[in-house]
Design a protein around this motif. Structure first.
Motif, mmCIF file in Angstrom:
data_model
loop_
_atom_site.group_PDB
_atom_site.id
_atom_site.type_symbol
_atom_site.label_atom_id
_atom_site.label_comp_id
_atom_site.label_asym_id
_atom_site.label_seq_id
_atom_site.Cartn_x
_atom_site.Cartn_y
_atom_site.Cartn_z
ATOM 1 N N ASP A 116 44.995 36.857 36.532
ATOM 2 C CA ASP A 116 46.452 36.661 36.498
ATOM 3 C C ASP A 116 47.003 37.003 35.121
ATOM 4 O O ASP A 116 48.076 37.625 34.996
ATOM 5 C CB ASP A 116 46.806 35.215 36.858
ATOM 6 N N ASP A 117 46.264 36.591 34.085
ATOM 7 C CA ASP A 117 46.685 36.878 32.713
ATOM 8 C C ASP A 117 46.694 38.382 32.467
ATOM 9 O O ASP A 117 47.663 38.946 31.921
ATOM 10 C CB ASP A 117 45.725 36.169 31.744
ATOM 11 N N LEU A 140 39.628 40.081 43.245
ATOM 12 C CA LEU A 140 40.445 39.784 42.072
ATOM 13 C C LEU A 140 40.556 40.993 41.155
ATOM 14 O O LEU A 140 41.633 41.288 40.617
ATOM 15 C CB LEU A 140 39.850 38.593 41.309
ATOM 16 N N SER A 186 42.934 43.292 42.643
ATOM 17 C CA SER A 186 44.315 42.809 42.546
ATOM 18 C C SER A 186 44.924 43.164 41.200
ATOM 19 O O SER A 186 46.128 43.467 41.112
ATOM 20 C CB SER A 186 44.374 41.294 42.779
ATOM 21 N N VAL A 187 44.115 43.135 40.138
ATOM 22 C CA VAL A 187 44.612 43.519 38.816
ATOM 23 C C VAL A 187 44.949 45.007 38.804
ATOM 24 O O VAL A 187 46.000 45.431 38.291
ATOM 25 C CB VAL A 187 43.573 43.198 37.727
ATOM 26 N N ASP A 211 49.495 40.180 34.159
ATOM 27 C CA ASP A 211 50.771 39.937 33.478
ATOM 28 C C ASP A 211 50.962 40.864 32.277
ATOM 29 O O ASP A 211 52.105 41.116 31.866
ATOM 30 C CB ASP A 211 50.870 38.482 33.015
ATOM 31 N N LYS A 265 39.982 34.069 38.216
ATOM 32 C CA LYS A 265 41.329 34.087 38.806
ATOM 33 C C LYS A 265 42.382 33.881 37.718
ATOM 34 O O LYS A 265 43.399 34.579 37.683
ATOM 35 C CB LYS A 265 41.445 32.982 39.851
ATOM 36 N N ARG A 266 42.124 32.940 36.811
ATOM 37 C CA ARG A 266 43.087 32.717 35.718
ATOM 38 C C ARG A 266 43.148 33.940 34.817
ATOM 39 O O ARG A 266 44.233 34.381 34.420
ATOM 40 C CB ARG A 266 42.708 31.487 34.902
#
Length: 221
Positions: free
Chosen positions: A62-63, A116, A119-120, A66, A58-59
């Motif tokens: 998110d990275d 996940l 989601s990316v 971004d 998950k971290r």
């Protein structure tokens, strides 16, 4: 440490180990040793390796998402090139973990991890639409963008397997690939043709899209 502080520490340790070897090859004992705590204490914060992997993913997700965020200023080709450089920074730093994630395996087979990953991809898709200033994309444009995102993933995976092609060349090549996919689609659809003209309108003489056009003209002659 407080509970959340310790959880974040373990996630960071796991990410570091997963960046060096496939998550399937990293044991809870190794994570505990690297964090300076006992194996049972790891299970106090995470019920198992999969839950820790999902938190680390998950971290990382998110990275990675971004990395596609870019100000909507300047020529599109230049913006995409900056995105690809940040994308390959991530791939370079998280090689084995990135490969395990995209190729799948026992540690990454849950619905949570698949969500996940999706989601990316969706974040990347939304960002490209934002740069094109398109709110309701036609079917051909969606095909171009999602195909390009898949191409970027497969290119990164092949590059990790030996790194036989210079990274900076692949970054430029992927920007060229986006323009080429859009151009092929434009040859079959007037709406895509208008969008391609808009993409190229502010392209400078030394931009990546202009570079591709020059290379293709040279090949044709």
């Amino acid at each position: 440490m407080g509970v959340e502080e310790r959880r974040q520490q373990l996630i960071g340790v796991a990410l570091e180990l997963f960046s060096q070897r496939s998550p399937d090859d990293v044991s809870i004992d190794e994570i505990a040793t690297a964090a300076g705590i006992s194996r049972p204490l790891v299970y106090h914060y995470f019920p198992g390796k999969l839950s820790l992997y999902e938190a680390a993913l998950k971290r990382a997700a998110d990275d990675l998402a971004d990395r596609f965020v870019e100000a909507r200023e300047g020529p599109l080709g230049t913006r995409l090139l900056r995105v690809m450089r940040r994308y390959f920074d991530f791939v370079d730093d998280h090689g084995p973990g990135f490969a395990a994630l995209m190729r799948g395996g026992p540690a990454v087979g849950s619905s949570t991890t698949n969500a996940l990953i999706d989601s990316v991809r969706q974040a990347a898709y939304d960002q490209i639409l934002s740069h094109l200033r398109v709110e309701n994309p036609p079917a051909r444009l969606e095909l171009v963008i999602r195909s390009w995102i898949s191409l970027a993933e497969s290119t990164a995976l092949i590059w990790l397997d030996g790194r036989r092609i210079p990274r900076d060349e692949l970054e430029v090549q992927l920007v060229h690939d986006f323009a080429a996919l859009a151009a092929v689609s434009a040859a079959h659809d007037e709406e895509m043709s208008a969008l391609l003209r808009h993409m190229l309108r502010d392209e400078p003489h030394d931009g990546p899209f202009t570079d591709l056009a020059a290379r293709l003209i040279a090949l044709a002659s």
